[in-house]
Design an enzyme around this catalytic site. Structure first.
Site, PDB file in Angstrom:
ATOM      1  N   CYS A 270       0.845  -1.185   0.000  1.00 56.32           N
ATOM      2  CA  CYS A 270       0.000   0.000   0.000  1.00 56.32           C
ATOM      3  C   CYS A 270       0.879   1.233   0.000  1.00 56.32           C
ATOM      4  O   CYS A 270       1.581   1.503   0.976  1.00 56.32           O
ATOM      5  CB  CYS A 270      -0.906   0.004   1.233  1.00 56.32           C
ATOM      6  SG  CYS A 270      -1.874   1.511   1.358  1.00 56.32           S
ATOM      7  N   GLY A 271       0.834   1.992  -1.099  1.00 59.54           N
ATOM      8  CA  GLY A 271       1.672   3.175  -1.212  1.00 59.54           C
ATOM      9  C   GLY A 271       1.262   4.285  -0.258  1.00 59.54           C
ATOM     10  O   GLY A 271       2.104   4.899   0.395  1.00 59.54           O
ATOM     11  N   HIS A 272      -0.047   4.537  -0.164  1.00 60.97           N
ATOM     12  CA  HIS A 272      -0.472   5.589   0.763  1.00 60.97           C
ATOM     13  C   HIS A 272      -0.162   5.179   2.198  1.00 60.97           C
ATOM     14  O   HIS A 272       0.138   6.028   3.052  1.00 60.97           O
ATOM     15  CB  HIS A 272      -1.962   5.917   0.566  1.00 60.97           C
ATOM     16  CG  HIS A 272      -2.889   5.265   1.538  1.00 60.97           C
ATOM     17  ND1 HIS A 272      -3.490   4.044   1.299  1.00 60.97           N
ATOM     18  CD2 HIS A 272      -3.332   5.660   2.759  1.00 60.97           C
ATOM     19  CE1 HIS A 272      -4.255   3.717   2.331  1.00 60.97           C
ATOM     20  NE2 HIS A 272      -4.193   4.683   3.230  1.00 60.97           N
TER      21      HIS A 272
ATOM     22  N   GLY B 205      -0.917   4.668  -4.474  1.00 62.21           N
ATOM     23  CA  GLY B 205       0.527   4.582  -4.683  1.00 62.21           C
ATOM     24  C   GLY B 205       0.962   3.355  -5.456  1.00 62.21           C
ATOM     25  O   GLY B 205       1.826   3.433  -6.341  1.00 62.21           O
TER      26      GLY B 205
END
Length: 321
Positions: free
Chosen positions: A98-100, A263
């Site tokens: 998970c980018g965020h 992301g």
């Protein structure tokens, strides 16, 4: 005046810090979650799914959460040089990257002193289910103002595919991996607007496309069976700000709508644009979310990842506690 009430000793107490990255929530679990055995983060993820899914639903679903809630569990690292491990959770289960979440966790960890890292550009090496992700924070004084991360190798899986979606008809799509697999389609072809006013339609169409792609295109990660599944549908369209490259809206998990530009989705898009020679190494592109918030992505390296020609993407955004 509220009395100084304390929960009974027998109650399980989980502590959290609430944050968001570009509008997408991140509930960081800071204590009280049971220990997760396993030599890898994927093993810890399997153990959490099999033994503590009731805690995920308690933390993500109402009344403590909502349909679009998102969280993460901080664990010890599983690599010799890692700073921490992290599991991500949402309304359906435990995601693979998970980018965020990386951006938000770096903000929380540094601003609260969870991790002590001096300097104007501290680096945090995070072990995720999808592999090593390295976050680079930018400080202004004592506060993190933005975070960039180098993601796991991201690659194109299938380009220029067509699937027949019930109630919609033929839909053109691409599939790429940026820590998770996504099906990318053009918003205008599906008649959806990438704005909050079309929220319900985005969920309906996104879920239908996801189910149709899942039933027609088998997915396989080159190294980890647990990563070989379609995580969501990403609609791509024109940016509202002419200074930006485009707009993304991701519908993932059980009809969850990402309020940030995604992301891992920006990472997968970097792989697609690079493969199509629409993006050069080092060239930035800025992607809007459904809210108009932005992430900026670029390709920082080319690598071979099993049978796939892959890229290492860098994604930059900001978070708030």
């Amino acid at each position: 005046m509220v009395p100084d009430w304390q929960p009974p000793n027998g109650w399980q107490c989980i502590t959290t810090i609430e944050a968001h990255t570009a509008g997408e929530p991140l509930r960081v679990l800071t204590g009280g979650f049971p220990e997760l055995p396993g030599d890898t983060i994927l093993a810890k993820r399997r153990y959490a799914r099999e033994n503590f899914d009731h805690l995920r639903t308690a933390l993500m679903w109402e009344p403590r959460g909502h349909a679009d809630m998102y969280g993460c569990i901080v664990t010890e690292p599983v690599t010799a040089d890692g700073d921490l491990g992290v599991l991500f959770l949402h309304n359906e289960g435990f995601s693979t990257m998970c980018g965020h979440g990386i951006i938000g966790l770096a903000k929380v960890a540094l601003d609260t002193g969870m991790i002590e890292k001096p300097g104007a550009r501290p680096v945090i090496k995070m072990d995720t289910p999808a592999g090593r992700v390295t976050a680079f924070a930018q400080r202004e004084g004592s506060t993190v103002s933005s975070v960039s991360f180098h993601n796991v190798p991201s690659f194109v899986y299938a380009l220029d595919q067509v699937v027949d979606v019930p109630g919609i008809g033929p839909v053109h799509y691409d599939v790429a991996f940026g820590g998770a697999f996504y099906a990318f389609c053009r918003a205008e072809e599906l008649g959806v607007e990438l704005t909050p006013s079309d929220y319900g339609k985005l969920i309906d169409v996104g879920v239908r496309v996801k189910k149709s792609v899942m039933s027609s295109l088998p997915l396989a990660h080159p190294f980890e069976e647990d990563l070989g599944f379609l995580y969501g549908t990403i609609f791509v369209g024109e940016a509202q700000d002419p200074a930006h490259h485009s707009r993304n809206v991701c519908v993932f998990a059980d009809g969850e709508v990402d309020r940030c530009p995604t992301g891992t989705g920006v990472s997968a898009r970097a792989a697609i644009h690079f493969a199509r020679e629409e993006l050069r190494q080092g060239e930035p592109f800025t992607v809007e979310s459904i809210l108009g918030t932005t992430f900026t992505g670029k390709v920082v390296d080319e690598v071979q990842f099993g049978p796939h020609s892959a890229v290492i993407p860098e994604v930059t955004g900001s978070a708030h506690i």
